[in-house]
Design a protein around this motif. Structure first.
Motif, short mmCIF file in Angstrom:
data_model
loop_
_atom_site.label_atom_id
_atom_site.label_comp_id
_atom_site.label_asym_id
_atom_site.label_seq_id
_atom_site.Cartn_x
_atom_site.Cartn_y
_atom_site.Cartn_z
N THR A 62 59.28 19.43 74.69
CA THR A 62 59.67 20.05 73.19
C THR A 62 58.56 20.64 72.55
O THR A 62 57.41 20.41 72.83
N GLN A 88 57.67 29.88 72.37
CA GLN A 88 58.65 29.98 71.19
C GLN A 88 58.23 31.32 70.23
O GLN A 88 58.69 31.93 69.90
N HIS A 116 68.79 16.93 61.64
CA HIS A 116 69.66 18.02 61.84
C HIS A 116 70.67 17.72 62.90
O HIS A 116 71.27 18.30 63.63
N GLU A 122 71.73 19.99 59.41
CA GLU A 122 71.20 21.10 59.88
C GLU A 122 70.89 22.37 59.15
O GLU A 122 69.80 22.67 58.79
N ALA A 160 69.11 27.60 61.74
CA ALA A 160 69.37 26.67 62.74
C ALA A 160 70.05 27.69 63.93
O ALA A 160 69.46 27.02 65.08
N ALA A 161 70.89 28.19 63.55
CA ALA A 161 71.40 29.20 64.59
C ALA A 161 70.71 30.24 65.41
O ALA A 161 70.55 30.20 66.54
N ARG A 163 67.23 29.81 65.79
CA ARG A 163 66.55 28.86 66.27
C ARG A 163 67.14 28.29 67.84
O ARG A 163 66.40 28.26 68.76
N GLU A 164 68.62 27.94 67.70
CA GLU A 164 69.45 27.37 68.74
C GLU A 164 69.27 28.81 69.85
O GLU A 164 69.02 28.75 71.08
N ASN A 165 69.39 30.03 69.53
CA ASN A 165 69.33 30.96 70.25
C ASN A 165 68.26 31.24 70.88
O ASN A 165 68.06 31.68 72.08
N ASP A 167 65.85 28.83 71.57
CA ASP A 167 65.75 27.90 72.70
C ASP A 167 66.57 28.33 74.03
O ASP A 167 66.13 27.98 74.98
N LYS A 168 67.67 28.77 73.79
CA LYS A 168 68.35 29.37 74.95
C LYS A 168 67.87 30.47 75.78
O LYS A 168 67.79 30.48 76.87
#
Length: 171
Positions: A62, A88, A116, A122, A160-161, A163-165, A167-168
């Motif tokens: 991570t 990243q 979060h 979050e 947050a969205a 960042r999630e994208n 990570d994907k």
């Protein structure tokens, strides 16, 4: 504010002074006692993966982990993985320096009890993280410090969205 910095990773160009400044600024802006202490440690992928499994029961490396302490004088430890952060930063279109500043801000908020785990938490944490980081860049500019300039890319101050994208995309 006393911030101890340890660099135990193989990545070159990590600006210790900048990360200490980010952490000091964030903790000061959050009205943390100026006598408080914290540490920032940069580690390699194997070490962060081991910590991630041991403390979070999650497989794989991570970017940042925080270990708050229940001690008014010692806030806790922030562990960064510049190797992971480098991926990243590249995917987000900004520098490693900015990514580490963002992750240091994120880690500081975790030391202060922010999380979060729910959508509401979050939203609150990422908004505060981005506000503090933007304010730090203003502080850098106004103080004439010789740190990299504030990035302007669309993922420099992510929700947050976003960042999630990100990570994907890295999976």
């Amino acid at each position: 504010m006393s911030i101890e910095f340890l660099n135990e990773c193989p990545v070159d160009g990590i600006n210790e002074e900048m990360l200490i400044d980010v952490a000091s600024f964030v903790l000061g802006a959050m009205d943390v006692n100026p006598d408080a202490e914290a540490s920032i440690t940069c580690v390699d992928l194997r070490t962060i993966e081991d910590l991630h499994v041991r403390w979070m029961d999650l497989e794989g490396p991570t970017d940042v982990m925080s270990f708050p302490l229940d001690d008014a004088a010692m806030l806790g430890d922030i562990v960064l993985c510049p190797e992971f952060a480098e991926k990243q930063a590249r995917a987000a279109g900004h520098s490693l320096a900015h990514e580490l500043a963002l992750l240091t801000t994120h880690g500081c908020l975790h030391l202060l009890g922010y999380d979060h785990a729910t959508p509401a938490e979050e939203k609150e944490m990422f908004a505060l993280q981005n506000e503090l980081l933007a304010d730090w860049y203003d502080h850098v500019r106004d103080s004439g410090l010789d740190f990299p300039p504030k990035p302007t890319g669309p993922e420099a101050f992510p929700s947050a969205a976003q960042r999630e994208n990100l990570d994907k995309r890295l999976d």
